[in-house]
Motif scaffolding. Sequence first.
Motif, short mmCIF file in Angstrom:
data_model
loop_
_atom_site.label_atom_id
_atom_site.label_comp_id
_atom_site.label_asym_id
_atom_site.label_seq_id
_atom_site.Cartn_x
_atom_site.Cartn_y
_atom_site.Cartn_z
N PHE A 261 0.88 -1.16 0.00
CA PHE A 261 0.00 0.00 0.00
C PHE A 261 0.92 1.21 0.00
N SER A 262 0.82 2.04 -1.03
CA SER A 262 1.67 3.22 -1.13
C SER A 262 1.12 4.31 -0.21
N ARG A 263 1.95 4.72 0.75
CA ARG A 263 1.52 5.77 1.67
C ARG A 263 1.46 7.13 0.98
N SER A 264 2.38 7.36 0.03
CA SER A 264 2.39 8.67 -0.65
C SER A 264 1.21 8.79 -1.62
N ARG A 265 0.91 7.69 -2.31
CA ARG A 265 -0.18 7.75 -3.29
C ARG A 265 -1.51 7.27 -2.71
N GLN A 266 -1.45 6.72 -1.49
CA GLN A 266 -2.65 6.22 -0.80
C GLN A 266 -3.44 5.24 -1.66
N LYS A 267 -2.69 4.31 -2.26
CA LYS A 267 -3.40 3.26 -3.01
C LYS A 267 -2.55 1.99 -3.11
N ILE A 268 -3.22 0.92 -3.52
CA ILE A 268 -2.54 -0.36 -3.71
C ILE A 268 -1.45 -0.21 -4.75
N TRP A 269 -0.29 -0.79 -4.44
CA TRP A 269 0.90 -0.65 -5.30
C TRP A 269 1.48 -2.03 -5.58
N HIS A 270 1.22 -2.51 -6.79
CA HIS A 270 1.79 -3.79 -7.22
C HIS A 270 3.20 -3.50 -7.72
N LYS A 271 4.16 -3.81 -6.89
CA LYS A 271 5.57 -3.49 -7.18
C LYS A 271 5.98 -4.02 -8.56
N GLY A 272 6.52 -3.13 -9.37
CA GLY A 272 7.03 -3.54 -10.69
C GLY A 272 5.99 -3.54 -11.79
N GLU A 273 4.78 -3.15 -11.47
CA GLU A 273 3.71 -3.19 -12.48
C GLU A 273 4.04 -2.24 -13.64
#
Lengths: 135, 135
Positions: free
Chosen positions: A56-68
């Motif tokens: 979960f990206s704290r800066s973007r406040q959304k789910i973050w699939h690493k490397g997408e």
Amino acid sequence: MLELINDFNQLKFKYNEQGLMPAVVQDYQTKEVLMVAYVNQESLKLSLKKGETVFFSRSRQKIWHKGETSGNKQQIKEIYYDCDQDTILFMVKAAGPACHTGEDSCFYRKLAEENLLDKDQPEQPKAAEFKQGQV
Amino acid sequence: MLELINDFNQLKFKYNEQGLMPAVVQDYQTKEVLMVAYVNQESLKLSLKKGETVFFSRSRQKIWHKGETSGNKQQIKEIYYDCDQDTILFMVKAAGPACHTGEDSCFYRKLAEENLLDKDQPEQPKAAEFKQGQV
């Protein structure tokens, strides 16, 4: 594909006030610590489902699939959790650098290191002494 | 004794709303991740001064010199910080188990692991097929 060792729904993970837990990401072969990010319950479930790290990206406040977008995905080999059940450890096979700077690990800068010329350590022979003692 | 590589006072570490940063503790030889705890500015300064890990205990809300009562101190070999300057990595020589349970690492329980009999993997020969194909 990941196989659950423990019943995920039985485990009471302790998320913080923002609903997050820190997740350490370690290279499964070199054991290098690559990064620390955060998971919420949804991203942890997605990690389990995809077999790849999802945060979960704290800066973007959304789910973050690493490397997408970068392609630098992290295939999960093993997941551990700590005694307090408030931190996750992902052992991964990384497709590329973990860090947005291009470094393999986000921990590429050193703050301090042991001073090996410390008084507690056995003293190193000085160059002159060394020469005298050798043939 | 620790030697600073970077000027501590020039570095702008990003502490969270509670004034804390997560600190990953890794064994400097085996590379095993031993624990994750938290530092505030004071405990990080004390870690640098003592050359041993000093955290801020969230449960007790006070400075926690790891091993002060148990004896399981962690001598700091190196300290790294991450790209965002919001996480610390201690490379340590541990005098004993990191975990209060007596385990070397707090991450002693596995949540999930890669299923090597996954469909994506080359299929293993079945026992019968294997026998037929062998002398």
